[in-house]
Design an enzyme around this catalytic site. Structure first.
Site, short mmCIF file in Angstrom:
data_model
loop_
_atom_site.label_atom_id
_atom_site.label_comp_id
_atom_site.label_asym_id
_atom_site.label_seq_id
_atom_site.Cartn_x
_atom_site.Cartn_y
_atom_site.Cartn_z
N SER A 1 0.84 -1.20 0.00
CA SER A 1 0.00 0.00 0.00
C SER A 1 0.88 1.25 0.00
CB SER A 1 -0.97 -0.04 1.19
OG SER A 1 -1.99 0.92 1.05
N HIS B 1 -6.90 -5.87 -1.59
CA HIS B 1 -5.84 -4.90 -1.33
C HIS B 1 -4.76 -5.56 -0.47
CE1 HIS B 1 -3.97 -0.99 -1.02
NE2 HIS B 1 -4.02 -1.00 0.29
N ASP C 1 -8.22 -2.81 -7.25
CA ASP C 1 -7.70 -2.56 -5.91
C ASP C 1 -8.73 -1.79 -5.07
OD1 ASP C 1 -4.88 -2.44 -4.35
OD2 ASP C 1 -6.06 -0.66 -3.93
#
Length: 524
Positions: A251, A407, A358
């Site tokens: 991330s 994610h 995502d």
């Protein structure tokens, strides 16, 4: 032999001697050792020869290992070099103990930086967690993710609700590694015995800042400096003798890898450590600066468009970007926070892991899958997002992009289960590692060869991207759960829940609706 209390649970000294004798016998049989390959004993190979009708396992199954060995010892690695020998012997000794000994402590332990001037947002000490592997010359440094804040209002709110991402005052003393950080070969077949370093995210600046807290400023933003200081300290712990340093992150940590991988490589080279190969692994950090589905004012981190949030943030943080990217975007350095813009300017080898749908990207684009079926316009937007991501990844030589709605991946315990075109992510990373080794041999005789471009290895894919057009059309995607009931959903249940129209989609794809329905039921 010291093993942190292992001996205490044995019945006596004679038992310990028996354990050691077993160990000595086991490692002093070089002929048998060379019959072991990838943790499989010669006796098993004989069994397979006696049963030719038995179907051979698929490559995905081979990665996990077979049978119930307590420790899959890989002597092929020992034959090639001695780097991992002591690590494997320690684990072998542990598996041979007849006493009910507890496992050796394999958690990463917290260390605060010696340089107290490099801090978290609130001025508390920055630091890192480490599990050393004395015999290994491979190091994995992981950058944690966790969004960002971009002005006093959003940072004050973050400090109230997510303080652990801005302060080290309540960090635990140890962390257990999972996924690519796991010390278990069954979960992490190619990196389990590397030196593991987890760097907590406490700078809220996408690992870009270099600004200290002062009487005039409320917060420090020192993400880039934290990475630099961690690397400096690790040089005193064996990093100076490393062969490979893999800078990984998920991330915001993945974006942090793109922003810092070349800086780390230059830092080591400038200190004379030219033998260390620095590489990057970007997980779910390849964001798009696309137009939001629904424009909203930039009032908070979640609803603010990525471009606007980064433009504000880079000024607030005093953010740094790679010099080559800065020169390509003078006056608009915010472009360097987006993967497809910064990647072409990098010199280090980088592997990109990115879900095509995502969840974090959809969130900042104001697509919220909150239990209500999506409208047709939202559905088209989601499909277009997948197409946009594919187009930006087209020229990335090493990548893994499943068509899933999710994610982050590399630190999941089930990260081996996700496949693209029949290849798992650990396998693809192993292929990438092999290709870069081949590339180093080529570069030793040809300096004009681009060093960040891997040389393909036959039968070893590393450019893997799904081609199917909708979320979760890959049958290995993570389980979907209904956000209201918590019940598992099949692919077709999920798509219908999102307002998926089988008739219309079949017409768009030019196929019979019954065939499309069958494909969906099979998860393909």
């Amino acid at each position: 032999m010291q093993s942190r209390g292992v001996v205490r649970s044995c019945s006596g000294l004679s038992t310990v001697r028996s354990c050691l004798l077993l160990l000595i016998i086991h490692i002093s049989a070089p002929v048998e050792a060379r019959r072991v390959h990838g943790g499989r004993a010669h006796s098993r190979r004989v069994q397979q020869q006696q049963q030719p009708q038995q179907q051979q396992p698929t490559p995905a199954h081979r990665e996990r290992g077979e049978g119930a060995e307590s420790f899959p010892l890989d002597f092929t690695a020992v034959e090639g070099n001695m780097d991992n020998f002591m690590v494997q012997i320690k684990n072998l000794a542990q598996s041979l103990y007849p006493c009910s000994a507890q496992k050796l402590d394999q958690d990463m332990k917290l260390h605060f930086l010696n340089n107290v001037s490099v801090t978290c947002n609130d001025g508390s000490a920055a630091g890192y967690y480490i599990k050393e592997s004395k015999g290994s010359k491979r190091w994995l440094l992981f950058l944690e993710g966790g969004w960002y804040c971009f002005n006093k209002q959003t940072c004050d709110s973050r400090y109230e609700t997510m303080r652990r991402l801005m302060s080290s005052t309540k960090w635990p003393q140890t962390r257990t590694g999972t996924g690519i950080l796991s010390p278990q070969p069954e979960e992490n077949p190619h990196w389990w015995n590397a030196n593991m370093v987890f760097i907590p995210y406490c700078s809220s600046d996408v690992w870009s800042g270099a600004t200290a807290k002062t009487d005039q400023s409320d917060y420090a933003f020192m993400g880039s400096l934290i990475i630099k200081e961690v690397v400096n300290e690790l040089l005193t712990k064996g990093l100076d003798n490393a062969k490979v340093l893999l800078l990984a992150g998920s991330s915001a940590g993945g974006t942090g890898v793109l922003l810092n991988v070349d800086q780390v490589a230059e830092q080591l080279q400038s200190q004379g450590h030219r033998g260390v190969q620095v590489r990057g692994l970007v997980d779910s950090g390849w964001f798009l600066d696309n137009k939001q589905y629904k424009y909203t004012d930039c009032l908070d981190t979640i609803s603010c468009a990525p471009t606007e949030a980064i433009k504000r943030g880079i000024r607030y943080w005093g953010g740094l970007v790679p010099e080559s990217c800065r020169q390509a975007h003078v006056g608009e350095e915010w472009n360097c926070f987006f993967g497809y813009r910064v990647f072409p300017t990098l010199t280090s080898a980088v592997f990109v892991v990115q879900w095509l749908f995502d969840e974090a990207q959809l969130t900042v684009d104001n697509i919220h899958l909150t239990g209500q079926p999506v409208h047709e316009a939202q559905w088209r937007y989601i499909q277009n997002l997948g197409q946009e991501l594919r187009s930006t990844l087209r020229d990335v030589p090493a990548m893994f992009a499943p068509a899933c709605l999710s994610h982050e991946l590399i630190t999941r315990t089930d990260w081996m289960d996700i496949q693209v075109k029949g290849t798992s992510l650990p396998r693809a990373l192993h292929c990438w590692d092999r290709s870069l080794q081949n590339n180093n041999h080529i570069n030793s005789s040809n300096d004009s060869q681009p060093k960040h471009r891997p040389s393909p290895v036959r039968g070893c894919p590393l450019h893997l991207i799904d081609s199917c057009p909708w979320p979760h059309c890959n049958p290995s995607c993570p389980t979907i759960r209904d956000q209201l009931t918590g019940q598992e959903m099949s692919v077709i249940q999920f798509l219908k829940h999102m307002g998926f129209d089988v008739q219309k989609m079949a017409q768009q794809q030019g196929m019979d609706p019954r065939k499309l329905l069958g494909m969906l039921n099979n998860g393909s």
